[in-house]
Design a protein around this motif. Sequence first.
Motif, PDB file in Angstrom:
ATOM      1  N   LEU A   2       0.738  -1.136   0.026  1.00  0.00           N
ATOM      2  CA  LEU A   2       0.054   0.121  -0.136  1.00  0.00           C
ATOM      3  C   LEU A   2       0.931   1.384  -0.178  1.00  0.00           C
ATOM      4  N   PRO A   3       2.051   1.342   0.751  1.00  0.00           N
ATOM      5  CA  PRO A   3       2.931   2.650   0.769  1.00  0.00           C
ATOM      6  C   PRO A   3       3.284   2.854  -0.595  1.00  0.00           C
ATOM      7  N   ALA A   4       3.522   1.740  -1.422  1.00  0.00           N
ATOM      8  CA  ALA A   4       4.372   1.939  -2.765  1.00  0.00           C
ATOM      9  C   ALA A   4       3.312   2.169  -3.754  1.00  0.00           C
ATOM     10  N   MET A   5       2.220   2.263  -3.376  1.00  0.00           N
ATOM     11  CA  MET A   5       1.002   2.716  -4.473  1.00  0.00           C
ATOM     12  C   MET A   5       1.033   4.273  -4.175  1.00  0.00           C
ATOM     13  N   GLN A   6       1.238   4.719  -3.173  1.00  0.00           N
ATOM     14  CA  GLN A   6       0.960   6.170  -2.877  1.00  0.00           C
ATOM     15  C   GLN A   6       1.661   7.223  -3.432  1.00  0.00           C
ATOM     16  N   GLY A   7       1.262   8.068  -3.825  1.00  0.00           N
ATOM     17  CA  GLY A   7       2.115   9.197  -4.405  1.00  0.00           C
ATOM     18  C   GLY A   7       2.812   9.082  -5.663  1.00  0.00           C
ATOM     19  N   PHE A   8       2.494   8.037  -6.527  1.00  0.00           N
ATOM     20  CA  PHE A   8       2.779   7.594  -7.990  1.00  0.00           C
ATOM     21  C   PHE A   8       2.633   8.977  -8.672  1.00  0.00           C
ATOM     22  N   ASP A   9       1.562   9.612  -8.509  1.00  0.00           N
ATOM     23  CA  ASP A   9       1.506  10.750  -9.352  1.00  0.00           C
ATOM     24  C   ASP A   9       1.958  12.100  -9.150  1.00  0.00           C
ATOM     25  N   LYS A  10       2.969  12.170  -8.011  1.00  0.00           N
ATOM     26  CA  LYS A  10       3.355  13.302  -7.194  1.00  0.00           C
ATOM     27  C   LYS A  10       4.616  13.270  -7.887  1.00  0.00           C
ATOM     28  N   LYS A  11       5.229  14.601  -8.178  1.00  0.00           N
ATOM     29  CA  LYS A  11       6.564  14.690  -8.603  1.00  0.00           C
ATOM     30  C   LYS A  11       7.471  14.946  -7.443  1.00  0.00           C
ATOM     31  N   SER A  12       8.552  14.130  -6.963  1.00  0.00           N
ATOM     32  CA  SER A  12       9.250  14.296  -5.872  1.00  0.00           C
ATOM     33  C   SER A  12      10.655  14.256  -6.118  1.00  0.00           C
ATOM     34  N   HIS A  13      11.492  15.104  -5.392  1.00  0.00           N
ATOM     35  CA  HIS A  13      13.022  14.911  -5.729  1.00  0.00           C
ATOM     36  C   HIS A  13      13.447  14.842  -7.190  1.00  0.00           C
ATOM     37  N   LYS A  27       7.985  -0.633 -13.761  1.00  0.00           N
ATOM     38  CA  LYS A  27       8.769  -1.248 -12.840  1.00  0.00           C
ATOM     39  C   LYS A  27       7.784  -1.442 -11.711  1.00  0.00           C
ATOM     40  N   LEU A  28       7.300  -0.184 -11.231  1.00  0.00           N
ATOM     41  CA  LEU A  28       6.875  -0.402  -9.680  1.00  0.00           C
ATOM     42  C   LEU A  28       5.254  -0.857 -10.178  1.00  0.00           C
ATOM     43  N   ILE A  29       4.780  -0.689 -11.107  1.00  0.00           N
ATOM     44  CA  ILE A  29       3.335  -1.289 -11.408  1.00  0.00           C
ATOM     45  C   ILE A  29       3.560  -2.989 -11.456  1.00  0.00           C
ATOM     46  N   TYR A  30       4.464  -3.484 -12.220  1.00  0.00           N
ATOM     47  CA  TYR A  30       4.852  -4.783 -12.361  1.00  0.00           C
ATOM     48  C   TYR A  30       5.179  -5.219 -11.032  1.00  0.00           C
ATOM     49  N   MET A  31       5.978  -4.649 -10.101  1.00  0.00           N
ATOM     50  CA  MET A  31       6.187  -5.119  -8.869  1.00  0.00           C
ATOM     51  C   MET A  31       4.884  -5.383  -8.073  1.00  0.00           C
ATOM     52  N   LEU A  32       4.024  -4.433  -8.137  1.00  0.00           N
ATOM     53  CA  LEU A  32       2.881  -4.445  -7.535  1.00  0.00           C
ATOM     54  C   LEU A  32       2.012  -5.490  -7.912  1.00  0.00           C
ATOM     55  N   GLY A  33       1.981  -6.165  -9.568  1.00  0.00           N
ATOM     56  CA  GLY A  33       1.288  -7.254  -9.680  1.00  0.00           C
ATOM     57  C   GLY A  33       2.011  -8.289  -9.346  1.00  0.00           C
TER      58      GLY A  33
END
Length: 179
Positions: A2-13, A27-33
């Motif tokens: 769940l924490p990995a899914m948060q903030g994917f649409d925010k530009k950070s660092h 890669k993030l979406i694949y890892m969540l799958g």
Amino acid sequence: MLPAMQGFDKKSHGVDLLGRDFLVLGKLIYMLGVCIKCTALHPEASALAPPLLDLLSTREVCHHKEPYVRRSALFAASCCLTALHPTFIASALMEGNEEVSRGLEWVRAWALQIAESDTDRECCTMAMACLQLHAEMSFQASRALGSAESSVQEKGIGLPSNLSKGAIRIPGSNSLFLG
């Protein structure tokens, strides 16, 4: 997960997952799958699948301009379909769980749209496989619903009229699955 899914649409660092860093998003979406696939047929899958389907259904992900992100999203959606136990889907439909039914109907409609109109051949192939998984999941859920209906009738408990006829209607859809 769940924490990995948060903030994917925010530009950070300096990371822009929806733009130039689309490979990281894929890669993030694949890892969540893979994570949801690891929880297949366990109770955790029923808690994690709806938020993952919600993330996948965002316009920025499901209609991303890069095929790599769309392929990753199709993979993750397929993993959700295989991870959810048919009895969970049947009970969610019986209880009127809108989140699950809306997510599953979205997967079907989106995969159908990708299969018909995507320019990437691999996306089309993956969408067809996703549609086949959805059909198998619907069939298994219908069977689970039928057996649940039989046991409920033996106990003398009434079901909603659309379920007692052996039909599964997913809200917001013209689809009707017969049990």
